[in-house]
Design a protein around this motif. Structure first.
Motif, PDB file in Angstrom:
ATOM      1  N   PRO A  43       0.843  -1.202   0.000  1.00  0.00           N
ATOM      2  CA  PRO A  43       0.000   0.000   0.000  1.00  0.00           C
ATOM      3  C   PRO A  43       0.882   1.258   0.000  1.00  0.00           C
ATOM      4  N   LYS A  44       0.379   2.334  -0.627  1.00  0.00           N
ATOM      5  CA  LYS A  44       1.166   3.587  -0.675  1.00  0.00           C
ATOM      6  C   LYS A  44       1.357   4.123   0.735  1.00  0.00           C
ATOM      7  N   LYS A  45       0.276   4.034   1.539  1.00  0.00           N
ATOM      8  CA  LYS A  45       0.348   4.479   2.929  1.00  0.00           C
ATOM      9  C   LYS A  45       0.210   3.244   3.812  1.00  0.00           C
ATOM     10  N   ASP A  46       1.107   3.072   4.763  1.00  0.00           N
ATOM     11  CA  ASP A  46       1.094   1.869   5.609  1.00  0.00           C
ATOM     12  C   ASP A  46      -0.286   1.556   6.168  1.00  0.00           C
ATOM     13  N   GLY A  47      -0.766   0.342   5.938  1.00  0.00           N
ATOM     14  CA  GLY A  47      -2.000  -0.114   6.577  1.00  0.00           C
ATOM     15  C   GLY A  47      -3.282   0.486   6.025  1.00  0.00           C
ATOM     16  N   ILE A  48      -3.180   1.275   4.931  1.00  0.00           N
ATOM     17  CA  ILE A  48      -4.386   1.925   4.390  1.00  0.00           C
ATOM     18  C   ILE A  48      -4.574   1.540   2.922  1.00  0.00           C
ATOM     19  N   CYS A  49      -5.829   1.262   2.551  1.00  0.00           N
ATOM     20  CA  CYS A  49      -6.120   0.875   1.171  1.00  0.00           C
ATOM     21  C   CYS A  49      -5.980   2.067   0.223  1.00  0.00           C
ATOM     22  N   ASP A  50      -5.224   1.881  -0.872  1.00  0.00           N
ATOM     23  CA  ASP A  50      -5.043   2.952  -1.879  1.00  0.00           C
ATOM     24  C   ASP A  50      -6.368   3.330  -2.533  1.00  0.00           C
ATOM     25  N   VAL A  51      -7.257   2.339  -2.675  1.00  0.00           N
ATOM     26  CA  VAL A  51      -8.482   2.564  -3.445  1.00  0.00           C
ATOM     27  C   VAL A  51      -9.579   3.203  -2.602  1.00  0.00           C
ATOM     28  N   CYS A  52      -9.861   2.627  -1.415  1.00  0.00           N
ATOM     29  CA  CYS A  52     -11.039   3.107  -0.664  1.00  0.00           C
ATOM     30  C   CYS A  52     -10.676   3.761   0.672  1.00  0.00           C
ATOM     31  N   GLY A  53      -9.387   3.723   1.052  1.00  0.00           N
ATOM     32  CA  GLY A  53      -8.967   4.422   2.276  1.00  0.00           C
ATOM     33  C   GLY A  53      -9.274   3.675   3.575  1.00  0.00           C
ATOM     34  N   SER A  54      -9.804   2.432   3.453  1.00  0.00           N
ATOM     35  CA  SER A  54     -10.105   1.673   4.681  1.00  0.00           C
ATOM     36  C   SER A  54      -8.822   1.103   5.277  1.00  0.00           C
ATOM     37  N   ALA A  55      -8.920   0.703   6.552  1.00  0.00           N
ATOM     38  CA  ALA A  55      -7.775   0.070   7.213  1.00  0.00           C
ATOM     39  C   ALA A  55      -7.601  -1.342   6.648  1.00  0.00           C
ATOM     40  N   LEU A  56      -6.350  -1.707   6.330  1.00  0.00           N
ATOM     41  CA  LEU A  56      -6.089  -3.051   5.807  1.00  0.00           C
ATOM     42  C   LEU A  56      -6.113  -4.055   6.954  1.00  0.00           C
TER      43      LEU A  56
END
Ligand code: AMP
Length: 218
Positions: free
Chosen positions: A144-157
């Motif tokens: 993911p571009k940002k640790d632990g966050i979905c690139d597409v929908c912004g939810s927590a992975l």
């Protein structure tokens, strides 16, 4: 568009290729693992029972699975679908044929062939998002571009409870034991295509995707 039954070990790329095909062609995904995780999210006795089975790496009973799949096939009203995670044994494959036969629904079974060690690495590094986008911490273009966050929908992975080495070992063992008879079954029906889904320097995920498209357009 052909309906697809994806077969393959945990970590073979069923989810990833399903996601690519859904984005490109608008297939409906029927993932039995996701259906079960929806049940385990509710705090019920059945949910807890299923959760324990999933973490152990064993299979949930055919009775529960068939009820789920029948309901799901009913709800998609004839739209093109991809089955990810079903059938997991010969009894399920035979029951599925009966169900699809009654509805006059044709399909293509595709087996994604991947080395065990690759599967293990993918499972241990995997993170998932509720929107379906797959991630892997060990694969540069799947981080993911940002640790632990979905690139597409912004939810927590999410890290799945069964995505660890111990569960993988059991899941892989269960997979090997049950899948050979399914392969023979679809082979004899003339419905099986085996795809080498190992990625190498000269064989990318996109090459594999194109090969899958070739099979469904055949
Ligand atoms: P998956 O998300 O496909 O990796 O499935 C996760 C777990 O859910 C499996 O290890 C099984 O415990 C259970 N499961 C998923 N699909 C099935 C199935 N068709 N039959 C029995 N158990 C299943």
């Amino acid at each position: 568009m052909k309906n697809i039954i994806f077969l393959g070990a945990p970590g073979s790329g069923k989810g990833t290729h399903t996601n690519m095909l859904v984005n490109q062609f608008g297939y409906i995904t029927i993932s039995t693992g996701d259906l079960l995780r929806n049940i385990t999210a509710g705090n019920t006795e059945l949910g807890q029972k299923i959760k324990n089975i999933m973490v152990s790496g064993e299979l949930v009973s055919d009775e529960i699975m068939l009820e789920l799949i029948e309901k799901e096939l009913e709800s998609i009203e004839g739209k093109p679908f991809i089955l990810d995670g079903f059938p997991r044994n010969l009894a399920q494959a035979e029951a599925l044929s009966t169900l699809l036969g009654k509805k006059n629904i044709d399909y293509q079974a595709i087996y994604l062939d991947v080395l065990e060690n690759t599967c293990k690495e993918r499972i241990v590094g995997r993170l998932v998002c509720k929107c379906g986008k797959p991630y892997n911490l060990f694969t540069p273009d799947l981080r993911p571009k940002k640790d632990g966050i979905c690139d597409v929908c912004g939810s927590a992975l999410i890290k799945r409870d069964d995505d660890n080495e111990e569960s993988f070992k059991k899941r892989y063992e269960v997979f090997i034991k049950n899948t050979e008879p399914i392969k023979v079954y679809y082979e004899e029906l003339g419905k099986l295509k085996i795809i080498d889904a190992n990625q190498t320097e000269t064989r990318t995920r996109n090459d594999i995707h194109e090969e899958i498209i070739g099979v469904i357009n055949d």
